[in-house]
Design a protein around this motif. Sequence first.
Motif, PDB file in Angstrom:
ATOM      1  N   GLU B 114       0.832  -1.190   0.000  1.00 12.73           N
ATOM      2  CA  GLU B 114       0.000   0.000   0.000  1.00 12.73           C
ATOM      3  C   GLU B 114       0.873   1.248   0.000  1.00 12.73           C
ATOM      4  O   GLU B 114       1.934   1.260   0.634  1.00 12.73           O
ATOM      5  CB  GLU B 114      -0.883  -0.010   1.252  1.00 12.73           C
ATOM      6  N   ARG B 115       0.426   2.264  -0.746  1.00 16.81           N
ATOM      7  CA  ARG B 115       1.102   3.568  -0.656  1.00 16.81           C
ATOM      8  C   ARG B 115       0.017   4.590  -0.366  1.00 16.81           C
ATOM      9  O   ARG B 115      -0.816   4.871  -1.224  1.00 16.81           O
ATOM     10  CB  ARG B 115       1.829   3.923  -1.951  1.00 16.81           C
ATOM     11  N   MET B 138       4.243   4.053   3.271  1.00 21.02           N
ATOM     12  CA  MET B 138       4.650   3.019   2.308  1.00 21.02           C
ATOM     13  C   MET B 138       5.894   2.326   2.863  1.00 21.02           C
ATOM     14  O   MET B 138       6.781   2.981   3.406  1.00 21.02           O
ATOM     15  CB  MET B 138       4.978   3.699   0.971  1.00 21.02           C
ATOM     16  N   TYR B 140       8.904   1.443   1.990  1.00 21.18           N
ATOM     17  CA  TYR B 140       9.781   1.642   0.818  1.00 21.18           C
ATOM     18  C   TYR B 140      10.946   0.666   0.780  1.00 21.18           C
ATOM     19  O   TYR B 140      11.694   0.599  -0.187  1.00 21.18           O
ATOM     20  CB  TYR B 140      10.257   3.102   0.709  1.00 21.18           C
ATOM     21  N   ALA B 145       8.993  -1.203  -4.107  1.00 20.75           N
ATOM     22  CA  ALA B 145       9.143   0.257  -4.056  1.00 20.75           C
ATOM     23  C   ALA B 145      10.558   0.714  -4.410  1.00 20.75           C
ATOM     24  O   ALA B 145      10.855   1.909  -4.337  1.00 20.75           O
ATOM     25  CB  ALA B 145       8.779   0.757  -2.665  1.00 20.75           C
ATOM     26  N   ALA B 211       2.332   2.254   5.988  1.00 21.90           N
ATOM     27  CA  ALA B 211       1.049   2.715   5.439  1.00 21.90           C
ATOM     28  C   ALA B 211      -0.005   2.924   6.514  1.00 21.90           C
ATOM     29  O   ALA B 211      -0.759   3.902   6.468  1.00 21.90           O
ATOM     30  CB  ALA B 211       0.559   1.710   4.398  1.00 21.90           C
ATOM     31  N   SER B 226      -3.723   7.978  -2.810  1.00 26.86           N
ATOM     32  CA  SER B 226      -3.355   6.712  -2.188  1.00 26.86           C
ATOM     33  C   SER B 226      -3.697   5.547  -3.105  1.00 26.86           C
ATOM     34  O   SER B 226      -4.655   5.610  -3.869  1.00 26.86           O
ATOM     35  CB  SER B 226      -4.102   6.542  -0.877  1.00 26.86           C
ATOM     36  N   TRP B 228      -2.078   1.350  -4.435  1.00 24.33           N
ATOM     37  CA  TRP B 228      -1.229   0.183  -4.218  1.00 24.33           C
ATOM     38  C   TRP B 228      -0.167   0.108  -5.304  1.00 24.33           C
ATOM     39  O   TRP B 228      -0.433   0.445  -6.472  1.00 24.33           O
ATOM     40  CB  TRP B 228      -2.045  -1.096  -4.292  1.00 24.33           C
TER      41      TRP B 228
END
Lengths: 242, 892
Positions: B114-115, B138, B140, B145, B211, B226, B228
Amino acid sequence: MTMPVLELRDVSRTHGHDDALVRALDHVSLAVAAGEFVAVMGPSGSGKSTLLNLAGGLDAPSSGDVVVEGNRLGGLTRSSLAQLRRRSIGYVFQNLNLIPSLTAAENVMLPRELDGVPIRRARREALAALAEVSMADLADRFPDDMSGGQQQRVAIARAVVGDRRLILADEPTGALDSNTGEGVLRLLRTRCDSGAAAVLVTHDARHAGWADRVVFLRDGATIDETPPLDVPEALLAGGRTP
Amino acid sequence: MNAPALRAALRIARRDAWRAKGRSLLVVALIGLPVFVLAGADIAYRTWQVGPAEKIERAIGAADIEVQWFGGAVVQDPKGWLGNGGIGWQGASGPRPTTAQMLAQLPAGSRAIERRTNENGTQIRTQAGLKRAKFVGMDYADPIARGLVHQVSGRAPANEHEVALTAALSASLGRHTGDQIHLVGPDRDVTVVGVVTDASHRNAQTVFALAQLVAPAGPLSPADSSGWLVDSPGPFTWQQVLHLNSVGFGAVSRTVYLHPPPKSQVPRSFGGSSPSSTAVLASGGLIAGMALLEVVLLAGPAFAVSARRQRRDLALIATVGGRPADLRNVVLANGVVLGLTAGVLSVVGGLIAASIGIPTLGRLVDAVPGQFDVRPLEMLGLAMVSLLTALAAAAFPARGAARTDVIAALAGRAGVMGTRKRVPVLGSIVAAAGALLAIGGATASSGTVPILTGIVILEVGLIICTPALLGLAARLGRHLPLAARIALRDAGRNRSSAAPAVAAVMAAVIGAVAIVIGVASSSAQQRSNYRPVLQNHDGYLTLDGTQSKRAPDIAAALRTAMPSAQVLVLRAPNQDCSANDPTCTTSQVGFELSGEAARRAFQQGRYQGGMAPQTVFDDGAAVAALFGTPVPSAVAALRAGKAVVLDSTAIHDGTVTVTATTVAATAADSGPQPSHPHTITIPAVVVGQGFAMTQLILPSSMAPRLGVTLQPAGVLVHSSRAPTDREMQVADGALNRIDDTLSLYVESGYHNANSWLLLALIAAAAVIAIAAAVIATALANLDSRTAMVTLAAVGAGPHTMRLLSMARAGVIAGIGTAIGVVAGFVPPAAWVQATRRIAGPPIPDEQTLGAQVTLVVPWLPIAAALVGIPVAAALVAGLFTRSRLPADRAAE
């Protein structure tokens, strides 16, 4: 009789109209054969330079015909006239004859290059022409690095390159000392002796002595035509072939 | 045309350029400078314009797809939110799906992280106050990512109590790895475990967390992006994107981004290139064309003088058999040699400047540059522009060279090039056609292309007319003093150098006059349209949900900063949920207009984007400050429980109908929750004398009836004078200590923001015009040394030489300015027509916002240009003219 290289038939050149009409040349006829050296003399404004301009197609007569090697100039387009100057006519002026940004060889090559001759061949011909006027050693010099006499020799080489048979020289020695001037005239004489026709405009009777024939102009008209004058300087120089 | 002759022409040009180094340098600089700037700009643009592969990696890292929830039927550009077309959706948005629900729509084997991004960000408590930063949730560190951020130090957050900061934010806060910070939005203390840089924005101020720590702004909020990041088992095709669209998702797929589908497979509204892009390109091309035309005209005199100095050479070439075309080519070859030199030097110079400048610039600007990107074809094209510019500048003198009067040139006479009678006629027709096209195009068609084309044609027509105008001017000089007479005659005789200089002045003046009239007209329109949002000198500060809790502190700070002002806290329902508070609600309270009244109100902009809330709840205390004057009737009405409105159209039978709609901002993964609107009808009075900062004032007793909760919505600072600079500094400082996003707006009436730009543009045009005149004068002075010697010989002193030089510059600048001033009216006239066409018919109401633009001519600056430019050119020329008499060598 062979066909003359240059023939002016009853040529007139006027400027302006009515009251302001000026007759630069008035019903002049002249024929110059191959191998003949003709001098044109007369006071300032007598029409000498006009005659030379008409002979080379730089100017057009108001009436009469100019014929060069059988070509009536009046019937030629500007392009054909330019071609005739590239192939048949060579000019030599009093000074500033050369393009300062070109070397001696490049100045001589110029008419051949303009005629589409490949650069190598043009250069070869130019070097040969320069050799004939004893200037081969200075082929790569720029005009600014040459004396007046040397520049005139290069100009003569350019006038004859490509086997041109008519040399029109307008006071070619005017800016030179007498010795250098004699050298230039000797060169012109030599070119005539080898088959070219030359018309020399000059103020100086001594220079006219190199010619086969002298034409006198005044106010645009021929007033006299004589055989060459046997002036002492010409005899002493010994350059003239009797 | 034969190659040896061309080669000979090039040889002469090359050597001449070398012999006249000063003149050559001038031409190379004039022609090369714009190309130098363009080459550097092109490389910088290409370097910053990252390629598609780099761009998609910066956007979605190593993921194959980024998916966002929109709900309803989604229609999207193949490049989604990264493309020009963007994304659109219809229908209601349901609750945000869970990750598992989203993955169910994707091929089996897909994996997602998820971001969550709240562009409104979070606030971080600092020692000084609060700091707002972008907030991204997120993981990362996940391979999906990879490439989105670069770890500078520390590590990625691993739990909800850890965050990473961008380097810029870390520096701004003075907090580093290992430090604790307090996030106001989620209201928790977190530990900074790492410092990172954003792949795209060097100066991004962002907090990265896992997230679950980030509450999105809501799926339909513009602040929410927002979604994914998904790793799919294979390439994700356009068909699969279309499937996601059909179930309410938008998607950016790496495969589709890099290999867009054919237009036939794309929904129509996103299927083509933007129709305006060709128009923009054409307009840009025409503007660049006009700039290059100016360069051509500036360089033209140098070529003309060069050609005239070559006259004897050209005549000699004619005597050895050169055709007119050969003579023309000799002059054109000057253009080839100098144009190519300028092209090569400027492109190489641009390359060097870019290679030095881009790394420096890269450290200063936010956007991260990509690979140093030099496009050889574009560089070649720019070098060709230089060549073509030089050829165009040499074209007019070359035409003259082809017509060289051989006998006159051999005899050393100047030889005057006449102008054929049909040329000015043709020029006038072309100019008139250009003016008609510009104004007609503006009236009839869309886009700037016809207008600009018309202006270019107009300029070309005037340039064609210029030599004839110079000839005409030369004849008018009979009764002028010596210097002016000679200058006019010289300009007439040496048209090949004077005409481009006059045209260069003309083109610059056209530009200047067009700008002056255009800006004056635009300013007049803006002035008449300017609607202050507050009483003059009043200040207002909007408070969001979090800030409203500190309203007393803020009001106190402002009272301290501005002791002479009256500071009032206005109360209204909350309208801003940007503070990342899940319990936040917003309410809109107002009345609806219908039919003609609504249309007019909308067109007048009265219901758009005001500073203050449209509706304020007050019991009379704020009335005097709101209206800038005591209004007893309004106070009495509010105390009597009546509403006060500022627009009579809102009142029907003495009552106004007010509606309140409350929306709750929600926790993550659920949609907005609109409540039922409350509508009440209450007695109202109209106050016409006041100022329309708010549309409606309601007694506070109405709040419960409307189902809204009141809170401080803003702080009004009412003052009879403008705050001093010191007061503003104290106020800003105090506000910044409370919250660095607080900003006090002070109404100070209409200001013409363009004045400096305008002045700079006019100055640039004047400098170009004066430069053109002075360059041409310097060249003309060089060109007339013989005449100068003669003048000196008959007793002219240095004074006369200087006067002559000044007169030359004055003549060139004067004629050019006069033509330019007249022609300069065409572009603004066209602009006014175009603006009117776009604005549509006027609205018959004196308060209309869309007041029609009219042509306003500022006569004073135009008259000043008409006199000032020639005078300035003359003075500059006089300043640079040597008093020494020329040496006699010119007479040789």
